[in-house]
Scaffold this active site. Structure first.
Site, PDB file in Angstrom:
ATOM      1  N   GLN A  97       0.842  -1.209   0.000  1.00 44.88           N
ATOM      2  CA  GLN A  97       0.000   0.000   0.000  1.00 44.88           C
ATOM      3  C   GLN A  97       0.874   1.255   0.000  1.00 44.88           C
ATOM      4  O   GLN A  97       0.560   2.244  -0.649  1.00 44.88           O
ATOM      5  CB  GLN A  97      -0.913  -0.012   1.230  1.00 44.88           C
ATOM      6  CG  GLN A  97      -1.806   1.204   1.350  1.00 44.88           C
ATOM      7  CD  GLN A  97      -2.886   1.248   0.281  1.00 44.88           C
ATOM      8  OE1 GLN A  97      -3.589   0.275   0.070  1.00 44.88           O
ATOM      9  NE2 GLN A  97      -3.020   2.377  -0.402  1.00 44.88           N
ATOM     10  N   ASP A 153      -6.797   5.441   8.706  1.00 45.13           N
ATOM     11  CA  ASP A 153      -7.196   4.094   8.313  1.00 45.13           C
ATOM     12  C   ASP A 153      -8.347   3.686   9.227  1.00 45.13           C
ATOM     13  O   ASP A 153      -8.609   4.340  10.245  1.00 45.13           O
ATOM     14  CB  ASP A 153      -5.990   3.136   8.463  1.00 45.13           C
ATOM     15  CG  ASP A 153      -6.270   1.725   7.968  1.00 45.13           C
ATOM     16  OD1 ASP A 153      -7.239   1.535   7.204  1.00 45.13           O
ATOM     17  OD2 ASP A 153      -5.523   0.796   8.355  1.00 45.13           O
TER      18      ASP A 153
END
Ligand code: CP
Ligand code: NVA
Length: 306
Positions: A132, A223
């Protein structure tokens, strides 16, 4: 042969080389000049957790490179019924050219890699999500935000945070991590990242104040508050993370040109407001697309090391 398990194992030059290769392959794709960099190569993709982006980007990516991806859910292969990791690793790596694994314990990935004859890529573990970060940094570069970079991570001290810490430590930029009490990053990962940061000149700051982290930051990121495997803790986490939403008021504390990143999936009204996620500073869908390009760079790079 190299594996890609954490960014800790990679130098700054290697990380930038992989992203650069991904950007070159992205330009080829956008110009319609698709080159088969990995003809007839097979990528086994083992998923013990759900995925939208990781699955689609790897499967599409290996196909565009001239190879083939095998989607192996643990519901379908014997790993999910107790066949040992070391046996699975030797069997799959005797037939495939590369393996991507998304799993729970990072130690499972390490064990698989130890028995694998081919490169193993971390597709997310409980501890790290390094692929990511390749896409995230590619997005930062494309927006010319790499100079004087100050990243504020607001939220849970999780696999994404740990990967940001290693990226900052390796590349030498400033990272400010704001987590609630009791949701701080792992102490061992922090020690390791801090040691690397000392050498590279990176600055990593840990705080419990989102405002302190975000003040003047040039990238703001967050997140989910409850990662995969933490579904039972969702309610208590929503309470504990009160005040940690990235909303317009918090974004206003950042640099006025600041980008908003999120690995997705996002939970609107929890870690990020609808207005920020859909707002002008948000580049989350470019970031998601860059998963494809960055991982193509990674696969070609790993294939070249063999
Ligand atoms: N960001 C990310 O890894 O998304 P998926 O869980 O959909 O793969
Ligand atoms: N921290 C999240 C990332 C999802 C891509 C999780 O592990 O579920």
């Amino acid at each position: 042969m190299r594996h890609f398990l954490t960014l800790k194992d990679y130098t700054k030059a290697e990380i930038l080389e992989i992203i650069d290769l991904g950007m070159a392959i992205k330009r080829e794709l956008k110009s319609g000049d698709i080159k088969a960099h990995m003809p007839n190569k097979t990528l086994a993709m083992i998923f013990e957790k759900s995925s939208t982006r990781t699955r689609v980007s790897f499967e599409t990516g290996i196909f565009q490179l001239g190879g083939h991806g095998l989607f192996l859910s643990n519901r379908d292969i014997h790993l999910g019924r107790g066949e040992p990791v070391k046996d699975t690793a030797r069997v799959i790596s005797s037939m495939c050219d590369m393996v991507m694994i998304r799993t729970f314990a990072h130690s499972m990935l390490e064990e698989f890699a130890a028995y694998s004859k081919v490169p193993v890529i971390n597709g997310l573990t409980d501890s790290y999500h390094p692929i990511q970060l390749l896409a995230d940094y590619m997005t930062i570069l494309e927006h010319n935000h790499s100079k004087d970079l100050v990243v504020a991570y607001v939220g849970d001290g999780n696999n994404m945070t740990h990967s940001w810490m290693f990226l900052a430590a390796k590349l030498g930029f400033e990272l400010r991590v704001a987590t609630p009490h009791n949701y701080e990053v792992d102490a061992t990962v922090r020690q390791e990242a801090d040691a690397i940061a000392q050498e590279s000149g990176a600055k990593i700051i840990y705080t419990n104040s989102p405002q302190e982290a975000v003040k003047g930051a040039t990238v703001v990121t967050t997140d989910t508050w409850a990662s995969m495997g933490q579904e039972d803790e969702k309610e208590e986490r929503i309470t504990a993370f009160g005040g940690f939403i990235v909303d317009e008021a918090l974004m206003a504390e950042a640099d006025k040109e600041a980008l908003f990143l999120h690995c997705l999936p996002a939970y609107r009204g929890q870690e990020v407001s609808e207005a920020v996620l859909e707002g002008a500073q948000s580049v989350v869908f470019e970031e998601a697309e860059n998963r494809l390009h960055a991982q193509k760079g990674l696969m070609v790079w790993l294939d070249q090391q063999r």
